[in-house]
Scaffold this motif. Structure first.
Motif, PDB file in Angstrom:
ATOM      1  N   TYR A 189       0.829  -1.203   0.000  1.00 19.06           N
ATOM      2  CA  TYR A 189       0.000   0.000   0.000  1.00 19.06           C
ATOM      3  C   TYR A 189       0.860   1.248   0.000  1.00 19.06           C
ATOM      4  N   THR A 190       1.988   1.160   0.715  1.00 18.19           N
ATOM      5  CA  THR A 190       2.890   2.304   0.745  1.00 18.19           C
ATOM      6  C   THR A 190       3.480   2.553  -0.643  1.00 18.19           C
ATOM      7  N   LEU A 191       3.908   1.472  -1.313  1.00 16.04           N
ATOM      8  CA  LEU A 191       4.439   1.633  -2.666  1.00 16.04           C
ATOM      9  C   LEU A 191       3.357   2.169  -3.603  1.00 16.04           C
ATOM     10  N   ALA A 192       2.134   1.671  -3.439  1.00 14.32           N
ATOM     11  CA  ALA A 192       1.039   2.148  -4.284  1.00 14.32           C
ATOM     12  C   ALA A 192       0.803   3.636  -4.043  1.00 14.32           C
ATOM     13  N   PHE A 193       0.916   4.046  -2.782  1.00  8.84           N
ATOM     14  CA  PHE A 193       0.756   5.467  -2.477  1.00  8.84           C
ATOM     15  C   PHE A 193       1.820   6.283  -3.219  1.00  8.84           C
ATOM     16  N   ILE A 194       3.071   5.823  -3.171  1.00  5.11           N
ATOM     17  CA  ILE A 194       4.131   6.548  -3.882  1.00  5.11           C
ATOM     18  C   ILE A 194       3.825   6.562  -5.383  1.00  5.11           C
ATOM     19  N   GLY A 195       3.327   5.437  -5.892  1.00  9.20           N
ATOM     20  CA  GLY A 195       2.974   5.370  -7.309  1.00  9.20           C
ATOM     21  C   GLY A 195       1.901   6.386  -7.675  1.00  9.20           C
ATOM     22  N   VAL A 196       0.884   6.515  -6.833  1.00  9.58           N
ATOM     23  CA  VAL A 196      -0.181   7.487  -7.096  1.00  9.58           C
ATOM     24  C   VAL A 196       0.374   8.897  -6.992  1.00  9.58           C
ATOM     25  N   TRP A 197       1.150   9.130  -5.949  1.00 12.63           N
ATOM     26  CA  TRP A 197       1.764  10.450  -5.753  1.00 12.63           C
ATOM     27  C   TRP A 197       2.521  10.872  -7.017  1.00 12.63           C
ATOM     28  N   GLN A 198       3.229   9.897  -7.603  1.00 11.81           N
ATOM     29  CA  GLN A 198       4.081  10.232  -8.745  1.00 11.81           C
ATOM     30  C   GLN A 198       3.281  10.433 -10.026  1.00 11.81           C
ATOM     31  N   SER A 199       2.168   9.711 -10.179  1.00 13.96           N
ATOM     32  CA  SER A 199       1.543   9.661 -11.511  1.00 13.96           C
ATOM     33  C   SER A 199       0.303  10.523 -11.682  1.00 13.96           C
ATOM     34  N   PHE A 200      -0.358  10.958 -10.603  1.00 17.57           N
ATOM     35  CA  PHE A 200      -1.660  11.583 -10.848  1.00 17.57           C
ATOM     36  C   PHE A 200      -1.553  12.950 -11.521  1.00 17.57           C
ATOM     37  N   GLY A 201      -0.410  13.630 -11.350  1.00 16.36           N
ATOM     38  CA  GLY A 201      -0.236  14.922 -12.013  1.00 16.36           C
ATOM     39  C   GLY A 201      -0.240  14.788 -13.530  1.00 16.36           C
ATOM     40  N   PHE A 202       0.298  13.680 -14.001  1.00 12.63           N
ATOM     41  CA  PHE A 202       0.290  13.392 -15.439  1.00 12.63           C
ATOM     42  C   PHE A 202      -1.157  13.252 -15.932  1.00 12.63           C
ATOM     43  N   ASN A 203      -1.949  12.486 -15.188  1.00 11.52           N
ATOM     44  CA  ASN A 203      -3.353  12.321 -15.565  1.00 11.52           C
ATOM     45  C   ASN A 203      -4.117  13.634 -15.479  1.00 11.52           C
ATOM     46  N   MET A 204      -3.767  14.444 -14.484  1.00 11.79           N
ATOM     47  CA  MET A 204      -4.406  15.753 -14.355  1.00 11.79           C
ATOM     48  C   MET A 204      -4.211  16.580 -15.627  1.00 11.79           C
ATOM     49  N   VAL A 205      -2.972  16.581 -16.145  1.00 14.11           N
ATOM     50  CA  VAL A 205      -2.700  17.373 -17.339  1.00 14.11           C
ATOM     51  C   VAL A 205      -3.484  16.841 -18.542  1.00 14.11           C
ATOM     52  N   LEU A 206      -3.567  15.508 -18.660  1.00  8.00           N
ATOM     53  CA  LEU A 206      -4.338  14.941 -19.772  1.00  8.00           C
ATOM     54  C   LEU A 206      -5.811  15.326 -19.639  1.00  8.00           C
ATOM     55  N   TYR A 207      -6.340  15.296 -18.412  1.00  9.98           N
ATOM     56  CA  TYR A 207      -7.739  15.682 -18.209  1.00  9.98           C
ATOM     57  C   TYR A 207      -7.946  17.174 -18.464  1.00  9.98           C
ATOM     58  N   LEU A 208      -6.983  18.001 -18.069  1.00  7.57           N
ATOM     59  CA  LEU A 208      -7.116  19.437 -18.346  1.00  7.57           C
ATOM     60  C   LEU A 208      -7.212  19.665 -19.850  1.00  7.57           C
ATOM     61  N   ALA A 209      -6.380  18.933 -20.608  1.00 11.47           N
ATOM     62  CA  ALA A 209      -6.441  19.054 -22.069  1.00 11.47           C
ATOM     63  C   ALA A 209      -7.796  18.559 -22.572  1.00 11.47           C
ATOM     64  N   GLY A 210      -8.278  17.452 -21.991  1.00  7.25           N
ATOM     65  CA  GLY A 210      -9.571  16.923 -22.400  1.00  7.25           C
ATOM     66  C   GLY A 210     -10.701  17.906 -22.111  1.00  7.25           C
ATOM     67  N   LEU A 211     -10.606  18.591 -20.964  1.00  8.78           N
ATOM     68  CA  LEU A 211     -11.667  19.524 -20.572  1.00  8.78           C
ATOM     69  C   LEU A 211     -11.765  20.715 -21.521  1.00  8.78           C
ATOM     70  N   THR A 212     -10.626  21.162 -22.039  1.00  8.21           N
ATOM     71  CA  THR A 212     -10.690  22.320 -22.940  1.00  8.21           C
ATOM     72  C   THR A 212     -11.418  21.968 -24.228  1.00  8.21           C
ATOM     73  N   SER A 213     -11.489  20.661 -24.549  1.00  7.90           N
ATOM     74  CA  SER A 213     -12.133  20.311 -25.813  1.00  7.90           C
ATOM     75  C   SER A 213     -13.630  20.032 -25.643  1.00  7.90           C
ATOM     76  N   VAL A 214     -14.153  20.194 -24.405  1.00  4.69           N
ATOM     77  CA  VAL A 214     -15.598  20.060 -24.226  1.00  4.69           C
ATOM     78  C   VAL A 214     -16.245  21.380 -24.651  1.00  4.69           C
ATOM     79  N   PRO A 215     -17.100  21.348 -25.692  1.00  2.00           N
ATOM     80  CA  PRO A 215     -17.679  22.606 -26.184  1.00  2.00           C
ATOM     81  C   PRO A 215     -18.531  23.285 -25.110  1.00  2.00           C
ATOM     82  N   SER A 216     -18.278  24.580 -24.881  1.00  2.00           N
ATOM     83  CA  SER A 216     -18.943  25.237 -23.755  1.00  2.00           C
ATOM     84  C   SER A 216     -20.428  25.487 -24.025  1.00  2.00           C
ATOM     85  N   ASP A 217     -20.827  25.505 -25.293  1.00  2.00           N
ATOM     86  CA  ASP A 217     -22.264  25.741 -25.550  1.00  2.00           C
ATOM     87  C   ASP A 217     -23.127  24.578 -25.069  1.00  2.00           C
TER      88      ASP A 217
END
Lengths: 325, 297
Positions: A189-217
């Motif tokens: 669980y500790t290793l998994a925590f470090i894994g999440v700590w390290q990787s979620f910022g990458f996913n955040m950036v991909l989601y931020l890019a995905g969010l900009t492509s949602v049409p606001s209308d």
């Protein structure tokens, strides 16, 4: 060459028409050749070699080599330490993927909603992606050190406060807080925590890019249709529109967490009691450190099968389900 | 600019700040520890920067130095030790050599191949592209064992070649550049051909300049991955310290030294992590684009 191109240069074209086709064909082959040779030698041949060696008892440095059929695979599926390997690998992936994906999505949504400070948080959350995982693993080990580490020291400060109502915390105060990486119940669980700590910022950036492509209308249309609450907006518009991003994020997080090695090798060596004995580490330990090449190769093939399965499932999924545009 | 107070915004900030504290915790531990004396580390005192009081260095004392001679400033001692206890400069130099060679070779192989796939008609082109797509599915780390055996058979382990060769072809690099070249208008290439340029000149003088943004993003992707890579160097470099890359060097540091060395070890970790983190802070957009490149598929 396209017709439009040949029309636009019609006059001097005459003498070039026959020759350039041949010249292009030759150039194409010559230019792709180095990449072709290297792709075959570096990626395809090793897969074949692993497949063949997985059915032998080969070891590096010994001249003889014996065919053992599927024995290495049988060993993997019957030996208890290999069962622990599969359990540890799957558990690690099952822990890291959802946490990393949802934290990435949550961070992206929160950051998008801000009036100020968007890039500030984005920078901070992305830092772990950039920093050497091995270096940060060693720092985490120190932070989680049972006596010297900041984590247990901070937890100990909570003793004597109402936090002790929490049985787990009271036990920590009385008998000492967990050893984290040294405790078989906590290590993975500790290793998994470090894994999440390290990787979620990458996913955040991909989601931020995905969010900009949602049409606001779409949001405007939804509010006209009476969709009022933020949750309903998310459920009816944002989440479905992020479908392609999610499929990709889940796939890449899965493939990466399957390959966890740095933290395991540097911090736990697969222990305690094989609780963190993940596949890539097993390949390294059996195939290279202990020179049991046949076994290592069999684990390699199993691993490749897992990874390919995920990728193929993703491509299928993308083709079948995610059609929004 | 003024913003009106909003509960929702404040709440979002509170959650994000809590997250940021956890994300930054190891960076804080790393830097703060690298500034402290062994006594401060052992007792958990000294605040953020340590008191920076002089202390007597243990190795110096055991070597017979007098207490006055052995007094050192914690921060200087930690960072000096990072360079003297291990050949840190050598590690950093190896890191630079390996990452730059890998990127140069990847470009040299991928760009012509990508141009051929995007703009030239040749026999087997579709099959060639299918091969690239298939190879995208194979993570190089997964086939480390057979690759290692092949290199061992060639007598190439413990060499720069072992560190570099397996990465010379990047299926992802070919794919990425091909997608980019597809968007370059054919007219541009035809015009260059009319001017009498050969295919090779077209690649380097016409196509590559148009692809600089894509190439830069790929450069960041590649350099970050290989500067930080630990798994592959760990496998092919077994004894020879002079070939260690920065992460291997740090690992060796950790293996060699016990308890009292957290200060110098954290200093080494800081030195290894700092180049990329600083580069990232200076050119965030480019870095984020480069590293999330694999999201563009």
């Amino acid at each position: 060459m396209s017709d439009a191109a040949s029309l636009s240069h019609a006059v001097p074209k005459q003498q070039r028409i026959a020759r350039p086709e041949r010249r292009q064909a030759r150039a194409g082959i010559v230019l792709f050749a180095p990449a072709f040779v290297l792709l075959i030698l570096i990626l395809i041949v090793p897969v074949v070699v692993a497949g063949i060696l997985s059915m032998t008892d080969y070891t590096l440095g010994r001249p003889s080599i014996d065919w053992v059929g599927l024995r290495n695979y049988v060993d993997i599926f019957t030996g208890s330490s290999y069962r622990k390997m599969i359990v540890a690998t799957v558990l690690y992936v099952v822990l890291v993927v959802p946490a990393s994906v949802f934290l990435g999505l949550g961070a992206a949504l929160l950051i998008r909603s801000l009036n100020v400070g968007q890039s500030f948080y984005k920078t901070i959350y992305f830092l772990p992606v950039m920093a050497s995982l091995l270096a940060m693993a060693i720092v985490w080990e120190f932070a989680l050190h049972p006596t010297l580490g900041i984590v247990n020291r901070t937890l100990a400060m909570g003793c004597g406060t109402p936090l002790e109502w929490w049985p787990w915390f009271a036990r920590g105060c009385a008998e000492g807080f967990p050893l984290w990486l040294g405790d078989r119940d906590y290590a993975l669980y500790t290793l998994a925590f470090i894994g999440v700590w390290q990787s979620f910022g990458f996913n955040m950036v991909l989601y931020l890019a995905g969010l900009t492509s949602v049409p606001s209308d779409l949001y405007g249309a939804a509010s006209m249709d009476g969709v009022k609450s933020g949750w309903e907006r998310f459920r009816l518009i944002t989440w479905p529109m992020l479908g392609p991003t999610t499929v990709f994020v889940v796939t890449i997080t899965m493939i990466r967490s399957f390959q966890v090695f740095d933290t395991v090798e540097a911090l736990t060596h697969g222990g305690p009691a094989k609780s963190t004995y993940v596949m890539i580490y097993a390949i390294y330990e059996k195939g290279i450190a202990q020179n049991l090449v046949g076994l290592g190769a069999a684990i390699t093939i199993l691993f490749l099968a897992f990874v390919m399965l995920i990728s193929v499932a993703q491509r299928r999924f993308v083709e079948r389900k995610v059609h929004y545009q | 600019m003024t913003y009106r107070f909003s509960t929702r915004q404040t709440l979002a900030h509170v959650v994000l700040i809590l997250g940021a504290v956890i994300v930054l915790l190891p960076f804080y531990v790393m830097i703060s520890t690298s500034l402290k004396s062994p006594a401060e580390i052992a007792t958990g005192t000294g605040g953020v920067f340590g008191s920076q009081a002089l202390f007597a260095d243990q190795t110096c004392l055991t070597l017979g130095g007098s207490k006055a001679d052995c007094l050192v400033r914690p921060v200087l001692d930690n960072y000096t030790k990072a360079f003297t206890e291990a050949p840190m400069w050598r590690y950093l130099l190896n890191g630079v050599i390996v990452t730059l060679s890998i990127f140069a070779l990847q470009t040299l192989v991928a760009v012509p191949a990508a141009y051929a796939l995007a703009k030239l008609r040749f026999w087997g082109r579709d099959a060639a592209f299918a091969l690239v797509l298939f190879c995208l599915l194979i993570p190089v780390h997964a086939i480390a064992l057979p690759l290692y055996l092949m290199l061992a058979k060639l007598g190439l382990t413990n060499s720069y070649a072992a560190l570099i060769l397996p990465w010379t072809v990047s299926a992802f690099g070919i794919f990425l550049m091909r997608q980019f070249f597809m968007t370059v208008p054919d007219d541009l290439i035809d015009a260059a051909r009319m001017d009498g340029m050969g295919e090779f000149a077209i690649i380097w003088r016409v196509m590559l300049p148009t692809a600089i943004p894509a190439l830069l993003a790929f450069a960041i992707f590649s350099v970050v991955a290989h500067w930080n890579d630990y798994f592959w160097p760990r496998i092919v470099i077994t004894g020879d310290r002079s070939l260690f890359t920065p992460p291997l060097g740090l690992r060796e540091f950790k293996g060699d030294l016990g308890g009292d060395f957290y200060g110098p070890m954290m200093a080494s970790a800081t030195i290894i992590a700092v180049p990329l983190v600083v580069a990232f802070l200076l050119a965030q957009r480019r870095f984020i684009d480069g590293i999330t490149l694999s999201g563009m598929k």
